[in-house]
Scaffold this motif. Structure first.
Motif, PDB file in Angstrom:
ATOM      1  N   LEU A 117       0.860  -1.185   0.000  1.00 35.71           N
ATOM      2  CA  LEU A 117       0.000   0.000   0.000  1.00 35.71           C
ATOM      3  C   LEU A 117       0.893   1.230   0.000  1.00 35.71           C
ATOM      4  O   LEU A 117       1.866   1.282   0.747  1.00 35.71           O
ATOM      5  N   SER A 118       0.565   2.215  -0.820  1.00 35.76           N
ATOM      6  CA  SER A 118       1.269   3.492  -0.727  1.00 35.76           C
ATOM      7  C   SER A 118       0.257   4.619  -0.606  1.00 35.76           C
ATOM      8  O   SER A 118      -0.463   4.931  -1.563  1.00 35.76           O
ATOM      9  N   ASP A 119       0.196   5.191   0.586  1.00 34.84           N
ATOM     10  CA  ASP A 119      -0.658   6.369   0.824  1.00 34.84           C
ATOM     11  C   ASP A 119       0.249   7.594   0.934  1.00 34.84           C
ATOM     12  O   ASP A 119      -0.142   8.616   1.485  1.00 34.84           O
ATOM     13  N   MET A 120       1.488   7.464   0.406  1.00 32.44           N
ATOM     14  CA  MET A 120       2.453   8.568   0.524  1.00 32.44           C
ATOM     15  C   MET A 120       1.965   9.766  -0.272  1.00 32.44           C
ATOM     16  O   MET A 120       1.409   9.631  -1.356  1.00 32.44           O
ATOM     17  N   CYS A 121       2.164  10.942   0.313  1.00 31.28           N
ATOM     18  CA  CYS A 121       1.900  12.160  -0.456  1.00 31.28           C
ATOM     19  C   CYS A 121       2.913  13.219  -0.038  1.00 31.28           C
ATOM     20  O   CYS A 121       3.371  13.216   1.104  1.00 31.28           O
ATOM     21  N   PRO A 122       3.280  14.091  -0.989  1.00 32.68           N
ATOM     22  CA  PRO A 122       4.250  15.131  -0.650  1.00 32.68           C
ATOM     23  C   PRO A 122       3.561  16.233   0.142  1.00 32.68           C
ATOM     24  O   PRO A 122       2.339  16.346   0.088  1.00 32.68           O
ATOM     25  N   PRO A 123       4.330  17.056   0.876  1.00 29.18           N
ATOM     26  CA  PRO A 123       3.704  18.222   1.498  1.00 29.18           C
ATOM     27  C   PRO A 123       3.109  19.086   0.384  1.00 29.18           C
ATOM     28  O   PRO A 123       3.796  19.386  -0.593  1.00 29.18           O
ATOM     29  N   VAL A 124       1.816  19.415   0.479  1.00 28.72           N
ATOM     30  CA  VAL A 124       1.144  20.109  -0.635  1.00 28.72           C
ATOM     31  C   VAL A 124       1.568  21.579  -0.676  1.00 28.72           C
ATOM     32  O   VAL A 124       1.459  22.298   0.311  1.00 28.72           O
ATOM     33  N   LYS A 130       3.554  21.033  -9.693  1.00 27.97           N
ATOM     34  CA  LYS A 130       4.637  20.581  -8.808  1.00 27.97           C
ATOM     35  C   LYS A 130       4.141  19.437  -7.904  1.00 27.97           C
ATOM     36  O   LYS A 130       4.796  18.404  -7.776  1.00 27.97           O
ATOM     37  N   ASP A 131       2.970  19.638  -7.310  1.00 23.41           N
ATOM     38  CA  ASP A 131       2.426  18.616  -6.410  1.00 23.41           C
ATOM     39  C   ASP A 131       2.166  17.308  -7.160  1.00 23.41           C
ATOM     40  O   ASP A 131       2.451  16.224  -6.652  1.00 23.41           O
ATOM     41  N   LEU A 134       5.493  15.480  -7.909  1.00 25.83           N
ATOM     42  CA  LEU A 134       6.048  14.827  -6.705  1.00 25.83           C
ATOM     43  C   LEU A 134       5.247  13.591  -6.339  1.00 25.83           C
ATOM     44  O   LEU A 134       5.806  12.571  -5.933  1.00 25.83           O
ATOM     45  N   SER A 135       3.943  13.688  -6.520  1.00 29.30           N
ATOM     46  CA  SER A 135       3.080  12.552  -6.194  1.00 29.30           C
ATOM     47  C   SER A 135       3.382  11.373  -7.134  1.00 29.30           C
ATOM     48  O   SER A 135       3.433  10.210  -6.708  1.00 29.30           O
ATOM     49  N   VAL A 136       3.619  11.665  -8.421  1.00 31.33           N
ATOM     50  CA  VAL A 136       3.966  10.598  -9.370  1.00 31.33           C
ATOM     51  C   VAL A 136       5.325   9.994  -9.005  1.00 31.33           C
ATOM     52  O   VAL A 136       5.514   8.778  -9.090  1.00 31.33           O
ATOM     53  N   GLU A 137       6.260  10.829  -8.559  1.00 32.28           N
ATOM     54  CA  GLU A 137       7.584  10.306  -8.156  1.00 32.28           C
ATOM     55  C   GLU A 137       7.444   9.310  -7.011  1.00 32.28           C
ATOM     56  O   GLU A 137       8.061   8.240  -7.014  1.00 32.28           O
ATOM     57  N   LEU A 138       6.628   9.666  -6.020  1.00 35.87           N
ATOM     58  CA  LEU A 138       6.411   8.764  -4.878  1.00 35.87           C
ATOM     59  C   LEU A 138       5.711   7.485  -5.336  1.00 35.87           C
ATOM     60  O   LEU A 138       6.065   6.376  -4.928  1.00 35.87           O
ATOM     61  N   GLY A 139       4.706   7.653  -6.210  1.00 35.49           N
ATOM     62  CA  GLY A 139       3.973   6.495  -6.728  1.00 35.49           C
ATOM     63  C   GLY A 139       4.890   5.575  -7.522  1.00 35.49           C
ATOM     64  O   GLY A 139       4.819   4.349  -7.417  1.00 35.49           O
ATOM     65  N   MET A 140       5.758   6.188  -8.308  1.00 34.19           N
ATOM     66  CA  MET A 140       6.678   5.411  -9.147  1.00 34.19           C
ATOM     67  C   MET A 140       7.664   4.624  -8.288  1.00 34.19           C
ATOM     68  O   MET A 140       8.013   3.489  -8.604  1.00 34.19           O
ATOM     69  N   VAL A 182      -1.666  -0.907  -4.015  1.00 35.61           N
ATOM     70  CA  VAL A 182      -2.543   0.278  -3.998  1.00 35.61           C
ATOM     71  C   VAL A 182      -1.650   1.508  -3.966  1.00 35.61           C
ATOM     72  O   VAL A 182      -0.765   1.599  -3.105  1.00 35.61           O
ATOM     73  N   ILE A 183      -1.864   2.438  -4.895  1.00 37.25           N
ATOM     74  CA  ILE A 183      -1.016   3.628  -4.939  1.00 37.25           C
ATOM     75  C   ILE A 183      -1.871   4.891  -5.003  1.00 37.25           C
ATOM     76  O   ILE A 183      -2.761   5.017  -5.851  1.00 37.25           O
ATOM     77  N   LYS A 184      -1.568   5.807  -4.089  1.00 40.57           N
ATOM     78  CA  LYS A 184      -2.274   7.106  -4.130  1.00 40.57           C
ATOM     79  C   LYS A 184      -1.538   8.048  -5.070  1.00 40.57           C
ATOM     80  O   LYS A 184      -0.313   8.164  -5.033  1.00 40.57           O
ATOM     81  N   LEU A 185      -2.310   8.748  -5.903  1.00 40.71           N
ATOM     82  CA  LEU A 185      -1.743   9.771  -6.782  1.00 40.71           C
ATOM     83  C   LEU A 185      -2.642  10.990  -6.736  1.00 40.71           C
ATOM     84  O   LEU A 185      -3.795  10.901  -6.296  1.00 40.71           O
ATOM     85  N   LEU A 186      -2.126  12.120  -7.203  1.00 41.36           N
ATOM     86  CA  LEU A 186      -2.987  13.284  -7.388  1.00 41.36           C
ATOM     87  C   LEU A 186      -3.407  13.274  -8.849  1.00 41.36           C
ATOM     88  O   LEU A 186      -2.571  13.044  -9.730  1.00 41.36           O
ATOM     89  N   GLU A 187      -4.687  13.507  -9.110  1.00 41.97           N
ATOM     90  CA  GLU A 187      -5.188  13.415 -10.485  1.00 41.97           C
ATOM     91  C   GLU A 187      -4.426  14.349 -11.413  1.00 41.97           C
ATOM     92  O   GLU A 187      -4.282  15.538 -11.106  1.00 41.97           O
TER      93      GLU A 187
END
Ligand SMILES: C[S@@+](CC[C@H](N)C(=O)[O-])C[C@H]1O[C@@H](n2cnc3c(N)ncnc32)[C@H](O)[C@@H]1O
Length: 233
Positions: A117-124, A130-131, A134-140, A182-187
């Motif tokens: 599971l990845s619920d990681m998100c960058p500080p918005v 930019k957000d 960063l979210s795709v980098e964490l997801g990747m 499961v990966i969280k991303l920003l749309e």
């Protein structure tokens, strides 16, 4: 009330039921719909603070005598919550972007994890592009930890822009064959590209926006079920 931090239905329910955050209801919905974590599963929870997904994951393992583990990693130090968790849950304080896979492998049961599971998100920052990047980098990074570099190189998508370079000799993934991710991303458009990379690797990949997601949030979850032994052509 649905603005960030405003006490809403899910916040109050989390308090009532002893979950450390309202995010518990996102994983509860994922579990209800997809039943990814089962009795005895081995779960890796990336970005686990403050621990609500640890609670839901541990509950989903069933009785203690059925076994299973939940390993949570976060840059923030996380104490395993007492309620809903038991001795099967443990946490590690580390930056997932820099943590070599063989260090994570050492925390896993013999054959890796059955659910990641990845619920990681960058500080918005509020700067949409930019957000999202960063979210795709964490997801990747989560995807790379799960399936390994070899599998990613087999997919047709051009990964050069997306894969982050972690100095890591361990090229094989930590997700077991048939396992779920499961990966969280920003749309964003990058998110669509991301799902194109995942689809050939898994039996099924679908998007979910859980009901507990705040209306102001762009977050969305990619649910990847059943890691294939070889990428589909
Ligand atoms: C939305 S919170 C996770 C909530 C958690 N699933 C829960 O239910 O309690 C996102 C977490 O990702 C973590 N995070 C962001 N980037 C990270 C990284 N590179 N390595 C480890 N954790 C990271 C943050 O510290 C934050 O705690």
């Amino acid at each position: 009330m649905s603005g960030a931090g405003a006490p809403d239905f899910f916040y109050r329910e989390a308090q009532r039921l002893g979950y450390v955050a309202r995010s518990a209801f996102k994983l509860l919905q994922i579990q209800k719909q997809y039943k990814l974590i089962t009795s005895g599963s081995s779960v890796l929870d990336l970005g686990c603070a403050p621990g609500a997904w640890l609670q839901v994951a541990c509950q989903s393992l069933g009785p203690l005598n059925k076994g299973g583990v939940v390993v949570g990693i976060d840059v923030k130090k996380v104490k395993v919550p007492q309620l809903h968790c038991d001795s099967r849950a443990q946490t590690v304080c580390a930056d997932v972007m820099n943590l070599p896979r063989n260090r994570i492998r050492a925390l896993s049961p013999q054959r890796g994890f059955s659910v990641i599971l990845s619920d990681m998100c960058p500080p918005v920052s509020g700067i949409t592009t930019k957000d999202s990047a960063l979210s795709v980098e964490l997801g990747m990074r989560a995807l790379e930890i799960a399936v390994g570099r070899t599998s990613l190189e087999q997919t047709e998508a051009n990964l050069e822009d997306l894969v982050t370079g972690v100095d890591d000799d361990d090229v094989t993934g930590l997700l077991q064959r048939g396992g779920h991710l499961v990966i969280k991303l920003l749309e964003s458009e990058d998110g669509q590209e991301f799902s194109k990379i995942c689809k050939p690797l898994f039996r099924k990949a679908s998007w979910l926006r859980p009901k507990a997601t705040r209306s102001s949030s762009r977050e969305i979850y990619l649910i990847c079920q059943g890691l294939q032994s070889q990428a589909k052509k």
